[in-house]
Design an enzyme around this catalytic site. Structure first.
Site, PDB file in Angstrom:
ATOM      1  N   ARG A 170      40.116  23.738  38.745  1.00 43.16           N
ATOM      2  CA  ARG A 170      39.626  24.955  39.411  1.00 43.16           C
ATOM      3  C   ARG A 170      38.147  24.875  39.772  1.00 43.16           C
ATOM      4  O   ARG A 170      37.453  25.898  39.773  1.00 43.16           O
ATOM      5  CB  ARG A 170      39.861  26.201  38.542  1.00 43.16           C
ATOM      6  CG  ARG A 170      41.312  26.608  38.405  1.00 43.16           C
ATOM      7  CD  ARG A 170      41.756  27.445  39.598  1.00 43.16           C
ATOM      8  NE  ARG A 170      43.187  27.685  39.545  1.00 43.16           N
ATOM      9  CZ  ARG A 170      43.735  28.721  38.925  1.00 43.16           C
ATOM     10  NH1 ARG A 170      42.989  29.601  38.329  1.00 43.16           N
ATOM     11  NH2 ARG A 170      45.034  28.855  38.926  1.00 43.16           N
ATOM     12  N   ARG A 226      36.427  30.718  42.661  1.00 47.01           N
ATOM     13  CA  ARG A 226      35.547  31.889  42.651  1.00 47.01           C
ATOM     14  C   ARG A 226      34.220  31.709  41.936  1.00 47.01           C
ATOM     15  O   ARG A 226      33.324  32.534  42.099  1.00 47.01           O
ATOM     16  CB  ARG A 226      36.295  33.099  42.078  1.00 47.01           C
ATOM     17  CG  ARG A 226      37.167  33.781  43.116  1.00 47.01           C
ATOM     18  CD  ARG A 226      38.012  34.873  42.503  1.00 47.01           C
ATOM     19  NE  ARG A 226      39.032  34.282  41.641  1.00 47.01           N
ATOM     20  CZ  ARG A 226      39.921  34.985  40.935  1.00 47.01           C
ATOM     21  NH1 ARG A 226      39.888  36.296  40.979  1.00 47.01           N
ATOM     22  NH2 ARG A 226      40.815  34.379  40.198  1.00 47.01           N
ATOM     23  N   ARG A 278      36.113  32.523  52.014  1.00 45.43           N
ATOM     24  CA  ARG A 278      37.415  33.137  51.766  1.00 45.43           C
ATOM     25  C   ARG A 278      37.470  34.603  52.202  1.00 45.43           C
ATOM     26  O   ARG A 278      38.545  35.210  52.175  1.00 45.43           O
ATOM     27  CB  ARG A 278      37.742  33.056  50.266  1.00 45.43           C
ATOM     28  CG  ARG A 278      38.418  31.780  49.788  1.00 45.43           C
ATOM     29  CD  ARG A 278      39.883  31.710  50.219  1.00 45.43           C
ATOM     30  NE  ARG A 278      40.562  32.994  50.079  1.00 45.43           N
ATOM     31  CZ  ARG A 278      41.049  33.481  48.935  1.00 45.43           C
ATOM     32  NH1 ARG A 278      40.991  32.766  47.852  1.00 45.43           N
ATOM     33  NH2 ARG A 278      41.621  34.663  48.902  1.00 45.43           N
ATOM     34  N   ASP A 315      47.818  25.378  45.988  1.00 38.64           N
ATOM     35  CA  ASP A 315      48.318  26.073  44.807  1.00 38.64           C
ATOM     36  C   ASP A 315      49.718  25.577  44.505  1.00 38.64           C
ATOM     37  O   ASP A 315      50.414  25.066  45.398  1.00 38.64           O
ATOM     38  CB  ASP A 315      48.332  27.594  45.014  1.00 38.64           C
ATOM     39  CG  ASP A 315      48.500  28.319  43.687  1.00 38.64           C
ATOM     40  OD1 ASP A 315      47.489  28.545  43.005  1.00 38.64           O
ATOM     41  OD2 ASP A 315      49.649  28.610  43.314  1.00 38.64           O
ATOM     42  N   TYR A 351      57.625  31.129  37.110  1.00 38.28           N
ATOM     43  CA  TYR A 351      57.247  32.190  38.059  1.00 38.28           C
ATOM     44  C   TYR A 351      58.462  32.670  38.846  1.00 38.28           C
ATOM     45  O   TYR A 351      58.604  33.861  39.140  1.00 38.28           O
ATOM     46  CB  TYR A 351      56.179  31.687  39.035  1.00 38.28           C
ATOM     47  CG  TYR A 351      54.803  31.584  38.418  1.00 38.28           C
ATOM     48  CD1 TYR A 351      54.073  32.735  38.141  1.00 38.28           C
ATOM     49  CD2 TYR A 351      54.239  30.357  38.115  1.00 38.28           C
ATOM     50  CE1 TYR A 351      52.804  32.654  37.575  1.00 38.28           C
ATOM     51  CE2 TYR A 351      52.976  30.259  37.540  1.00 38.28           C
ATOM     52  CZ  TYR A 351      52.262  31.409  37.275  1.00 38.28           C
ATOM     53  OH  TYR A 351      51.024  31.340  36.716  1.00 38.28           O
TER      54      TYR A 351
HETATM   55  O1  CP3 Z   1      39.924  23.227  41.917  1.00 39.28           O
HETATM   56  C1  CP3 Z   1      41.163  23.456  41.821  1.00 39.28           C
HETATM   57  O2  CP3 Z   1      41.757  23.155  40.775  1.00 39.28           O
HETATM   58  C2  CP3 Z   1      41.812  24.045  43.039  1.00 39.28           C
HETATM   59  C3  CP3 Z   1      43.254  23.906  43.256  1.00 39.28           C
HETATM   60  C4  CP3 Z   1      44.203  24.748  42.440  1.00 39.28           C
HETATM   61  C5  CP3 Z   1      44.433  26.156  42.563  1.00 39.28           C
HETATM   62  N1  CP3 Z   1      45.501  26.494  41.815  1.00 39.28           N
HETATM   63  C6  CP3 Z   1      43.675  27.079  43.408  1.00 39.28           C
HETATM   64  C7  CP3 Z   1      43.718  28.523  43.107  1.00 39.28           C
HETATM   65  C8  CP3 Z   1      45.119  24.277  41.516  1.00 39.28           C
HETATM   66  C9  CP3 Z   1      45.253  22.867  40.981  1.00 39.28           C
HETATM   67  C10 CP3 Z   1      45.944  25.381  41.141  1.00 39.28           C
HETATM   68  C11 CP3 Z   1      47.097  25.250  40.253  1.00 39.28           C
HETATM   69  C12 CP3 Z   1      47.722  26.449  39.692  1.00 39.28           C
HETATM   70  N2  CP3 Z   1      48.032  27.628  40.313  1.00 39.28           N
HETATM   71  C13 CP3 Z   1      48.236  26.490  38.377  1.00 39.28           C
HETATM   72  C14 CP3 Z   1      48.184  25.357  37.387  1.00 39.28           C
HETATM   73  C15 CP3 Z   1      46.823  25.204  36.812  1.00 39.28           C
HETATM   74  C16 CP3 Z   1      46.393  26.292  35.884  1.00 39.28           C
HETATM   75  O3  CP3 Z   1      45.377  26.912  36.152  1.00 39.28           O
HETATM   76  O4  CP3 Z   1      47.075  26.483  34.865  1.00 39.28           O
HETATM   77  C17 CP3 Z   1      48.810  27.771  38.192  1.00 39.28           C
HETATM   78  C18 CP3 Z   1      49.441  28.286  36.928  1.00 39.28           C
HETATM   79  C19 CP3 Z   1      48.679  28.469  39.433  1.00 39.28           C
HETATM   80  C20 CP3 Z   1      49.163  29.845  39.757  1.00 39.28           C
HETATM   81  C21 CP3 Z   1      48.009  30.720  40.094  1.00 39.28           C
HETATM   82  N3  CP3 Z   1      47.365  30.693  41.314  1.00 39.28           N
HETATM   83  C22 CP3 Z   1      47.323  31.643  39.264  1.00 39.28           C
HETATM   84  C23 CP3 Z   1      47.704  31.985  37.838  1.00 39.28           C
HETATM   85  C24 CP3 Z   1      46.234  32.173  40.015  1.00 39.28           C
HETATM   86  C25 CP3 Z   1      45.153  33.121  39.568  1.00 39.28           C
HETATM   87  C26 CP3 Z   1      45.328  34.500  40.104  1.00 39.28           C
HETATM   88  C27 CP3 Z   1      44.078  35.336  39.849  1.00 39.28           C
HETATM   89  O5  CP3 Z   1      43.522  35.856  40.824  1.00 39.28           O
HETATM   90  O6  CP3 Z   1      43.681  35.468  38.680  1.00 39.28           O
HETATM   91  C28 CP3 Z   1      46.297  31.544  41.278  1.00 39.28           C
HETATM   92  C29 CP3 Z   1      45.366  31.741  42.405  1.00 39.28           C
HETATM   93  C30 CP3 Z   1      44.441  30.603  42.672  1.00 39.28           C
HETATM   94  N4  CP3 Z   1      44.813  29.287  42.814  1.00 39.28           N
HETATM   95  C31 CP3 Z   1      43.053  30.689  42.884  1.00 39.28           C
HETATM   96  C32 CP3 Z   1      42.596  29.404  43.174  1.00 39.28           C
HETATM   97  C33 CP3 Z   1      41.202  28.992  43.528  1.00 39.28           C
HETATM   98  C34 CP3 Z   1      42.244  31.977  42.873  1.00 39.28           C
HETATM   99  C35 CP3 Z   1      42.389  32.610  44.228  1.00 39.28           C
HETATM  100  C36 CP3 Z   1      41.218  33.457  44.576  1.00 39.28           C
HETATM  101  O7  CP3 Z   1      40.126  32.932  44.796  1.00 39.28           O
HETATM  102  O8  CP3 Z   1      41.423  34.677  44.684  1.00 39.28           O
END
Ligand code: CP3
Length: 378
Positions: A48, A52, A61, A97, A172
């Site tokens: 991540r 943010r 974004r 994602d 999910y």
């Molecule tokens: O730098 C990186 O790692 C970017 C790529 C990445 C994202 N998601 C971007 C993202 C990766 C590798 C993921 C994987 C992902 N997505 C996982 C496995 C890794 C982990 O963290 O356990 C999971 C479980 C998800 C599902 C998911 N997507 C969640 C739980 C969330 C958070 C929701 C929130 O707002 O709290 C996301 C959204 C997400 N994926 C964001 C990012 C940068 C946040 C989006 C935003 O900026 O609003």
């Protein structure tokens, strides 16, 4: 450790295959450590890292949904590059994602800010699974395009591709959204194993195709995220999950670089201390370790139970505790140094967090950690 040239060669202009030193990632610190060698500097990147915590991320974004951003190749590429420019990390992680391939297949899914992935309809019955759309190769074009743009900018810094492992993605899908204990999928695997296996097979094929598209288009390594696998008992993991994760990896295991070496594959989850060797046996060449298990203990557990190919210990990735990112620098520095020293027992070590960067993290702290790690003798 060299393997015979029996795999599928990557394209000649791939960063792992090219002879152009300005674009080759074979000698990069990340790929070297992933392959158990001694790198020129200790490699570090952060799960991540694109997100943010970065003001430049929040800026680009604005007004664009998460999944929409992932499907705009120019934007996804720009976001992928932001943390590399800012922190000098040793790898980019592709901005996407785990549910992007679901959306590309046509599943009604969105990412709700502050919540996570939410489906229009949960997938719970044999009929629900049978009705799932297939991910086509053409639909992956925005992914390939974003990867090509990104590696063209990265030069000799490797890009890591990724996918969600079948259990975490299916969790999910069965729940229809995030859940705490993943009761739905854990019930389904016992109550209706046939439907569970069909769903997990769909998730494995979808993840495998998504990962393969990224690697073929230029990613130098692949990581399977099984973030929620820690909620499973070892028995359930082995019986109902490991074969599907192995199936996901099987989509990319044949790919080899210019000298016939396989592409490094990382397997990561949280709370996985008890299932770490079983996860390794799904076919990864590198194990991610979360912050709960000291690296020395992870190494011991992996070495004590050689995998099916007779290998003992494997290179490790991890495991700075994200909670310490907001501790005083002296406390954090001591912790980072401890993680680096502990990692020396493994054949290779890539420093990372034990889970993703919290959005509230001060990004200057991340840059400082990178500088510190790069100042330590490999
Ligand atoms: O730098 C990186 O790692 C970017 C790529 C990445 C994202 N998601 C971007 C993202 C990766 C590798 C993921 C994987 C992902 N997505 C996982 C496995 C890794 C982990 O963290 O356990 C999971 C479980 C998800 C599902 C998911 N997507 C969640 C739980 C969330 C958070 C929701 C929130 O707002 O709290 C996301 C959204 C997400 N994926 C964001 C990012 C940068 C946040 C989006 C935003 O900026 O609003």
């Amino acid at each position: 450790m060299s393997e015979p040239l029996t795999g599928t060669p990557l394209p000649a202009d791939h960063p792992l295959a090219t002879t152009d030193p300005a674009r080759s990632t074979v000698g990069s610190p990340l790929v070297t450590a992933f392959r158990g060698g001694t790198p020129s500097r200790i490699p570090v990147w952060f799960m991540r890292q694109a997100g943010r915590s970065l003001p430049e991320y929040r800026e680009v974004r604005q007004g664009i949904g998460m999944l929409e951003s992932c499907l705009k190749p120019e934007l996804a590429s720009e976001i992928t590059l932001q943390p590399v420019r800012r922190h000098d990390v040793d790898a980019a992680i592709f901005f996407s994602d785990i549910v992007v391939p679901l959306r590309l297949a046509g599943v009604d899914v969105d990412i709700v800010p502050g919540t996570g992935p939410v489906l229009g309809q949960a997938v719970r019955t044999a009929a629900d699974v049978a009705a799932l759309p297939e991910l086509t190769d053409e639909s992956l074009e925005p992914i390939r395009e974003a990867v090509r743009r990104t590696v063209a900018e990265l030069g000799s810094t490797p890009l890591i591709g990724f996918a969600g492992a079948p259990f975490t993605v299916a969790a999910y899908m069965v729940e229809g959204g995030p859940s705490r204990d993943h009761l739905g999928p854990r019930t389904m695997m016992h109550a209706d194993p046939e439907t569970w296996n069909a769903l997990a097979t769909w998730a494995a094929d979808t993840a495998g195709a998504f990962l393969r598209a990224q690697i073929e288009a230029g990613a130098s390594a692949g990581q399977l995220f099984d973030s929620w696998a820690g909620s499973l008992s070892l028995d359930d993991y082995q019986q109902y999950v490991q074969p599907h994760s192995a199936h996901a990896f099987s989509h990319v295991r044949d790919l080899v670089d210019g000298s016939g070496q396989p592409v490094p594959l990382v397997h990561f989850g949280t709370g996985t201390s008890e299932i770490l060797p079983a996860m390794r046996d799904a076919g990864a060449s590198v194990m991610g370790v979360d912050y709960r298990l000291p690296l020395g203990e992870a190494h011991r557990r992996l070495g004590a139970t050689p995998g099916p190919d007779g290998r003992g210990t494997v290179p490790l990735q991890g495991n700075i505790d994200p909670a310490l990112l907001s501790a005083p620098w002296e406390v954090l520095e001591a912790h980072v140094r401890e993680v680096v020293e502990a990692g020396r027992v493994a054949p290779g070590h890539v420093v990372n967090l034990g889970h993703g960067v919290p959005p509230t993290t001060d990004p200057t702290v991340l840059t400082r950690i990178v500088d510190l790690i790069h100042s330590i003798q490999p």
